[in-house]
Design a protein around this motif. Structure first.
Motif, PDB file in Angstrom:
ATOM      1  N   HIS A   1       0.813  -1.370  -0.137  1.00 35.83           N
ATOM      2  CA  HIS A   1      -0.083  -0.132   0.081  1.00 35.83           C
ATOM      3  C   HIS A   1       0.908   1.249   0.087  1.00 35.83           C
TER       4      HIS A   1
ATOM      5  N   GLN B   1      -6.305  -7.168   1.685  1.00 33.73           N
ATOM      6  CA  GLN B   1      -6.560  -7.082   3.016  1.00 33.73           C
ATOM      7  C   GLN B   1      -5.546  -7.608   3.913  1.00 33.73           C
ATOM      8  N   ARG B   2      -5.658  -7.550   5.157  1.00 36.44           N
ATOM      9  CA  ARG B   2      -4.707  -8.100   6.149  1.00 36.44           C
ATOM     10  C   ARG B   2      -4.617  -9.577   6.129  1.00 36.44           C
ATOM     11  N   LYS B   3      -5.827 -10.183   5.990  1.00 29.32           N
ATOM     12  CA  LYS B   3      -5.933 -11.593   5.763  1.00 29.32           C
ATOM     13  C   LYS B   3      -5.417 -12.036   4.579  1.00 29.32           C
TER      14      LYS B   3
ATOM     15  N   GLU C   1      -5.245  -1.496  -2.986  1.00 26.90           N
ATOM     16  CA  GLU C   1      -6.261  -1.159  -1.805  1.00 26.90           C
ATOM     17  C   GLU C   1      -7.366  -2.117  -1.442  1.00 26.90           C
ATOM     18  N   ASP C   2      -7.667  -3.037  -2.403  1.00 25.36           N
ATOM     19  CA  ASP C   2      -8.475  -4.180  -2.092  1.00 25.36           C
ATOM     20  C   ASP C   2      -7.764  -5.433  -1.232  1.00 25.36           C
TER      21      ASP C   2
END
Length: 188
Positions: free
Chosen positions: A24, A60-62, A57-58
Motif C-alpha cells: 500500500h 486486506q490483512r487476511k 487497496e483491495d
C-alpha cells in the motif's frame, strides 16, 4: 520468499503487516515486490501483476497473513496459527503440583538436560515447572491428576511435555487437563 526457519506467531503477524504496508506504500519497487509475493497465493496467482497493483487497496490483512503462512509452508493462516499455538506451552504446569498430591517421588532438576537424562534412565513424565525448573514425575502422579499414564499420547510426546515429539498429542493431553480444572496461572 519461502523461509526454512519457523517463525513465532508474533513475528508472522509483524511480517504480514510489513507486507501490506509495502504493498500500500508509495515506493513502487516495494509495492511490486509485495505484489509478486502475494501472487504465490492461489487466489492471486491468475491476477496479472499490473492489475493487482492497480487494485492493491483491495488487498486486506487476511491476504497478507495467508501469504506469510504460505511462505512458512502452510496452506492457510488458520493452519499456521494452530501449529504455532500447539508448539507453545499454554498450560502453566505449576498448577499440576498444587493440592494434595503427596507421596510421589518426583525428580526435580534445574536444567532441561538433567531432567531429560533422568527420563532416559528411568520412566516417568517430564514437565517444566516455571521457566527454570523441570520435574520428572512417576506415572502414578499422572494417574492422581486424573489422566491415564498409558494413554498413547504420552508415548507420542516422548513422555516429555517440555519438548514434545508430537505437539498435537500434547495439545490433546492439555485439553484433558484443562477439563479436569488445571491451568489457572500459578502465582509466586
Amino acid at each position: 520468499m519461502r523461509t526454512s526457519t519457523p517463525l513465532p506467531l508474533s513475528e508472522c503477524r509483524v511480517r504480514a503487516s510489513l507486507l501490506l504496508k509495502a504493498l500500500h506504500g508509495p515506493d513502487a519497487a516495494r509495492a511490486r515486490e509485495a505484489a509478486l509475493r502475494l501472487r504465490t497465493l492461489p487466489g492471486f496467482a491468475s491476477v496479472p501483476l499490473e492489475q493487482l497493483l492497480q487494485h492493491r487497496e483491495d488487498v486486506q490483512r487476511k491476504h497478507a497473513l495467508a501469504c506469510i503462512a504460505h511462505e512458512q509452508g502452510f496452506a492457510s493462516w488458520a493452519q499456521l496459527k494452530a501449529a504455532r499455538e500447539a508448539e507453545a506451552p499454554a498450560l502453566d504446569t505449576r498448577t499440576l503440583f498444587r493440592g494434595n498430591l503427596h507421596g510421589f517421588l518426583n525428580r526435580w532438576f534445574s536444567s532441561y538436560e538433567e531432567a531429560r537424562a533422568s527420563l532416559q534412565a528411568a520412566p516417568g513424565m517430564l514437565f517444566p515447572y516455571g521457566p527454570r525448573q523441570f520435574v520428572v514425575c512417576e506415572p502414578g502422579f499422572v494417574r492422581a491428576l486424573g489422566l491415564d499414564p498409558s494413554d498413547p499420547d504420552w508415548e507420542r510426546i516422548g513422555h516429555d511435555w517440555a519438548r514434545p515429539k508430537d505437539p498435537a498429542a500434547r495439545a490433546r493431553l492439555e485439553q484433558r487437563l484443562r477439563q479436569l480444572g488445571y491451568g489457572e496461572v500459578a502465582h509466586g
